[in-house]
Design an enzyme around this catalytic site. Sequence first.
Site, mmCIF file in Angstrom:
data_model
loop_
_atom_site.group_PDB
_atom_site.id
_atom_site.type_symbol
_atom_site.label_atom_id
_atom_site.label_comp_id
_atom_site.label_asym_id
_atom_site.label_seq_id
_atom_site.Cartn_x
_atom_site.Cartn_y
_atom_site.Cartn_z
ATOM 1 N N HIS A 62 1.292 5.477 6.412
ATOM 2 C CA HIS A 62 1.045 6.063 5.096
ATOM 3 C C HIS A 62 1.181 7.587 5.180
ATOM 4 C CE1 HIS A 62 -0.999 2.112 5.053
ATOM 5 N NE2 HIS A 62 -0.529 2.063 3.821
ATOM 6 N N ASP A 103 -3.250 6.357 11.640
ATOM 7 C CA ASP A 103 -2.380 5.846 10.582
ATOM 8 C C ASP A 103 -1.096 6.678 10.595
ATOM 9 O OD1 ASP A 103 -1.049 5.022 8.343
ATOM 10 O OD2 ASP A 103 -2.703 5.337 6.940
ATOM 11 N N SER A 114 0.814 -1.220 0.000
ATOM 12 C CA SER A 114 0.000 0.000 0.000
ATOM 13 C C SER A 114 0.849 1.273 0.000
ATOM 14 C CB SER A 114 -0.949 0.010 1.196
ATOM 15 O OG SER A 114 -0.236 -0.138 2.410
#
Length: 443
Positions: free
Chosen positions: A419, A416, A168
Amino acid sequence: MRFDSNPLSLYKNKHNHVFVKFAVSFVLLGLAFRLFVSDSIRFSSVNFESQQTQIHVEETNTGPPVPSPPTIKPLSADFHPNETHISSNQEKCDLFTGEWIPDPSGPIYGNVTCHAIEGHQNCMRNGRPDSGYLYWRWNPRDCELPRFNPERFLNFMRNKWWAFIGDSISRNHVQSLLCILSQVEQAVEVYHDEEYRSKRWQFPSYNFTLSVVWTPFLLKAEVFEDINGVSSSEIRLYLDELDTKWTEQYKNFDYVVIAGGKWFLKTAIYHENNTVKGCHYCPGKNLTELGFDYAYRKALQLVLSFVTRLDRKAFVFLRTTTPDHFENGEWFSGGTCNRSVPFKEGEVEMRDIDGIMRDIELEEFGKATGIGAEKGVTLKLLDTTSLSLLRPDGHPGPYRQFQPFAKDKNAKVQNDCLHWCLPGPIDSWNDLLMEMMVDGING
């Protein structure tokens, strides 16, 4: 954030009165200058934010100071295989040693106009209140890094195919590139898999194809997880077989960015030569604990052997591991990332796991470069680990969800801290990518 001030010792020679007076005067002058500069930077930051376009911010709230995270292991020894000619002045430069400096121009694109941004990375839309993280750029120590030029890039890419291969973070990276290129031409999505993890786009005016191939291990793997990442069984990882999702397409690619990542830290059963070889973190299975580093090294060896020995002479980038910035816990245990400015060099050190992974990457890349040169394969190390380590402020944090505190300002939400927000620090990876590509073409 804690800032450490190391006072100067002015009394090494207590009997030298003149020297002491001079030194004290010099320190006071320096402190005055530092205060002036600090105030100027703070004032400039306000101006930076007033210049932004297409990025909607209701208020700025940097929050209270956050204590520094514990350090575990110092950075591994410097290894800079990508000493690059900067195209503007043909000067040798290590692109990956430097610092983040204020940049009043801000990002090249906005979160409103780029349609490639996934909801989880659209931090401004999701309500992140501060915008200072948008106004920094990576500055190598010994040279000037040009900003990404989307029109020039697309002209280089006429009739070419570029692929990002990985997990990702690779998808995060390709979305940044799509947003930058959208300033010249909007990409047309022509393919996606059932889970929308692997995608392909085309830029019709340039006959340029851009792909992201979802393969978190790069190897053949059987994964038993639902959409929320909840496992029903251990991953089965085949250490002597590459994932055909990317190898069967490889003959089409002119440029590739390959990266492994945090998936190797998951519990997994390792298979080799049609037998169970061992595992990583499988208590109660009566299997040999080989560790994630064993599997990661095997994966990189197989990948680099494949790309250097194949007849297809692609331009290959190996991107190094991406550090996370969870503090006071991990992603599953309440970890957060509330910082609002970059670290300076020396304020943070790499964690054990990231250090181990990067060391493996450097070692295996070093072994493969000689073979690649003999076979006519251009192999470059996109060493983003250390520069990314300095950007704890660039993650979605709680703003991976839309308006997480709209109903309850004290709501407990998952953060998160791996990312990157878009726009955000990951855009600088593409500045580096383009400079290395231009250097490779001209070199």
